[in-house]
Design an enzyme around this catalytic site. Structure first.
Site, PDB file in Angstrom:
ATOM      1  N   LYS A  18     -13.556  17.815  11.394  1.00 58.61           N
ATOM      2  CA  LYS A  18     -14.516  17.808  12.494  1.00 58.61           C
ATOM      3  C   LYS A  18     -14.714  19.223  12.997  1.00 58.61           C
ATOM      4  O   LYS A  18     -13.927  19.742  13.767  1.00 58.61           O
ATOM      5  CB  LYS A  18     -14.038  16.867  13.600  1.00 58.61           C
ATOM      6  CG  LYS A  18     -14.166  15.431  13.137  1.00 58.61           C
ATOM      7  CD  LYS A  18     -13.381  14.456  13.941  1.00 58.61           C
ATOM      8  CE  LYS A  18     -13.443  13.101  13.235  1.00 58.61           C
ATOM      9  NZ  LYS A  18     -12.253  12.316  13.346  1.00 58.61           N
ATOM     10  N   THR A  52       0.859  -1.181   0.000  1.00 56.21           N
ATOM     11  CA  THR A  52       0.000   0.000   0.000  1.00 56.21           C
ATOM     12  C   THR A  52       0.893   1.228   0.000  1.00 56.21           C
ATOM     13  O   THR A  52       2.017   1.185   0.495  1.00 56.21           O
ATOM     14  CB  THR A  52      -0.873   0.061   1.264  1.00 56.21           C
ATOM     15  OG1 THR A  52       0.005   0.125   2.387  1.00 56.21           O
ATOM     16  CG2 THR A  52      -1.776  -1.126   1.386  1.00 56.21           C
ATOM     17  N   TRP A  97     -19.372  16.744  10.980  1.00 56.70           N
ATOM     18  CA  TRP A  97     -18.308  16.293  10.094  1.00 56.70           C
ATOM     19  C   TRP A  97     -18.465  16.949   8.732  1.00 56.70           C
ATOM     20  O   TRP A  97     -19.562  16.962   8.171  1.00 56.70           O
ATOM     21  CB  TRP A  97     -18.376  14.768   9.913  1.00 56.70           C
ATOM     22  CG  TRP A  97     -17.855  13.995  11.090  1.00 56.70           C
ATOM     23  CD1 TRP A  97     -17.676  14.458  12.360  1.00 56.70           C
ATOM     24  CD2 TRP A  97     -17.468  12.629  11.098  1.00 56.70           C
ATOM     25  NE1 TRP A  97     -17.200  13.465  13.167  1.00 56.70           N
ATOM     26  CE2 TRP A  97     -17.059  12.325  12.415  1.00 56.70           C
ATOM     27  CE3 TRP A  97     -17.418  11.619  10.133  1.00 56.70           C
ATOM     28  CZ2 TRP A  97     -16.610  11.064  12.801  1.00 56.70           C
ATOM     29  CZ3 TRP A  97     -16.978  10.362  10.517  1.00 56.70           C
ATOM     30  CH2 TRP A  97     -16.568  10.088  11.829  1.00 56.70           C
TER      31      TRP A  97
END
Ligand code: AMP
Length: 545
Positions: free
Chosen positions: A440, A185, A445
């Site tokens: 946030k 990854t 959100w």
């Protein structure tokens, strides 16, 4: 009672044998470092693959060994995929865009015994060779005449190796759970993590890719995978070709270039292609400025990052190409969802239609999904509730390579993707953010992806990133970083006015910073971590929220 069905292992070898027998004359076209117009058939490809398997044997590669590749999408890389995996070794595709220290880390961590590389990547390996602890040979993917001068020890030529071998090779009978390939990854923090696929997971994933509402390709199609073969097996396209008998065109090193793509699409009569959003923006820009078209192209798949709406609208309205968003990740081989409409969605038009098309799509059979809140309570599929996206399935990893066993999945066996998403009544998932990137603000959100998409829709904006910056009252507020298109000028006021009426007022960014470029990871994603570091002390102006 004993079951009464044959116990045939699911092996990549069977894809090769199937294609050789059923589609021997179907073509593979390749733009390689030494030939911009190489073409041969599946039969010829798999004959060379057996020569390559013999060459791997001669190099001392045996069952379970790891073999690295640093290469673009071309026919030699195709041969490596099959020869390495089908002889029982592991094809470790290495992303050449990684930083040198990351390359050293993953090659040593994977314990690659030999590395095959394109000539243009030889300098990268020269630079790090003295830090590689397991690699015994370096093989350049070219002919003897094109071999570069190099300080690499044990440097070999691919074509010379193949020429020394016969095409008789008996593929071993492998267990279907034998590891076949691996990919790391491109984590933006910490060391990259390895995902090890096996033959069974790859074959099941390939079946799923071939389904009508996924890639839906047939023996009459011609695919152009623009997703790199060094990243998650080019989304499985390299296996779908031999399974279905499609012609494959491998675009080589200049695969992100609009002119190259248009030329290949036109001359090879490409019907289906897949790639990240940037590639399609490049193609669109070239089509718009050159006046050329892509008449044979039916469908494009776009994934890896949020799709700008212009890719969907312009491709359809100007060039009659359907664009389908797909979502997945390295840990999922990568397929998770594809945006293919279901009956009951025909009436959608205008803004509603575009909104539906921009979603990441519905779960493909084989992948279970759910969204949960912070207490792991499952959230409703109502298109409004958003939470942590979790997945399960036979081509999802169970642990990272060499990680302490049992540390990757949650106790109930789900893999937390790190994405935040909604799922609507029709089962269509939409990514609202990465867990780490969500802003946030007070108790609310804010989706950085929504704000970025809106900015990128502005005609003067080339690319944008939104990050959360400390705010004394709201904890965090959004800061927009904008890279303008070449030659364009704009102002903070103009960009912020663009948001009015498009997003909730309280989520409009507090400030705009114009930048020359934005930092990207090796797989082309914006490096938000780096931006958050750079702007951590940024003082936002006083704004009424
Ligand atoms: P990678 O493992 O490098 O392929 O990255 C996987 C990640 O890319 C996912 O977890 C998402 O955050 C992002 N991603 C992939 N497809 C999409 C998509 N269609 N829309 C938004 N983000 C995506």
């Amino acid at each position: 009672m004993k079951d009464l069905m044959m116990d045939t292992p699911l092996l990549i070898t069977s894809l090769m044998e199937h294609a050789e027998r059923n589609f021997p004359t179907r073509e593979i076209v390749s733009v390689s470092s030494d030939n911009p117009n190489f073409r041969y058939t599946y039969k010829e490809a798999f004959t060379r693959t057996r020569q390559l398997a013999n060459a791997l044997n001669s190099l001392g590669i045996s069952l379970g060994d790891h073999v690295g590749t640093l290469a673009w999408n071309d026919h030699r890389h195709f041969e490596l995929y099959y020869a390495i995996s089908c002889s029982g070794a592991v094809c470790h595709t290495v992303n050449p865009r990684l930083f040198p220290e990351q390359l050293v880390y993953i090659i040593n961590h994977a314990e690659d015994q030999v590395i095959f590389c394109d000539p243009m990547f030889v300098p990268i390996l020269e630079n790090i060779q003295d830090q590689l602890t397991t690699t015994k040979h370096f093989i350049v993917l070219t002919s003897e005449e094109q071999m570069p001068e190099s300080s690499l020890p044990g440097l070999l030529c691919y074509e010379t190796l193949l020429a020394q071998e016969t095409s008789d090779f008996d593929w071993p009978d492998l267990d279907e759970r034998t590891p076949c390939s691996m990919c790391y990854t491109s984590g933006t923090t910490g060391n990259p993590k390895g995902v090890l696929y096996h033959h069974r997971s790859t074959i099941l994933h390939t079946y799923a890719q071939a389904m009508p509402d996924v890639f839906g390709v047939s023996a009459s199609d011609c695919i152009l995978p623009i997703v790199p073969m060094f990243h998650v097996n080019a989304w499985g396209s390299i296996y779908v070709g031999p399974m279905t008998g499609t012609k494959i065109v491998l675009p080589g090193a200049k695969m992100g270039d609009g002119e190259t793509l248009q030329h290949l699409i036109e001359t090879e009569a490409i019907t289906v292609s897949m790639g990240v959003p940037t590639v399609w923006l490049n193609l669109l820009a070239y089509l718009n400025e050159s006046g050329k078209s892509v008449p044979t192209l039916k469908r494009l798949y776009v994934g890896g990052a949020a799709c700008p709406s212009t890719v969907i609208t312009e491709m359809k309205d100007k060039y009659d190409v359907d664009v389908h968003v797909a979502w997945g990740m390295t840990e999922m081989s990568p397929l998770g969802t594809v945006n293919m409409f279901k009956p009951g969605m025909e009436h959608l038009e205008g803004e509603e239609l575009l909104e539906a098309k921009l979603k990441a799509g519905r779960g493909v059979y084989g992948v279970e999904m759910k969204i949960t809140d912070d207490e792991n309570n499952e959230l409703p599929w109502d298109g409004v509730a958003f939470g942590s996206l979790k997945v399960k399935g036979p081509w999802v990893l169970s642990d990272y390579y060499k990680a302490e066993p049992g540390t990757t999945l949650e106790d109930d066996g789900w893999f937390e993707t790190g994405d935040v998403a909604t799922i609507d009544k029709m089962g269509f998932m939409a990514i609202t953010d990465r867990t780490k990137d969500v802003i946030k603000s007070g108790g609310e959100w804010i989706s950085s992806i929504d704000l970025e998409n809106t900015a990128t829709d502005h005609p003067k904006v080339a690319e944008s990133a939104v990050i959360g910056v400390y705010h004394p009252q709201w904890t965090e507020r959004p800061l927009l970083l904008v890279q303008l298109k070449e030659g364009e000028e704009s102002s903070k006021e103009e960009i912020l006015a663009w948001y009015e009426g498009k997003v909730a007022k309280w989520s409009i960014p507090d400030d705009v910073v114009f930048v020359d470029t934005l930092p990207h990871t090796a797989t082309g994603k914006i490096q938000k971590f780096e931006l958050r570091q750079e702007y951590k002390d940024y003082k936002l102006p006083e704004v009424d929220v």
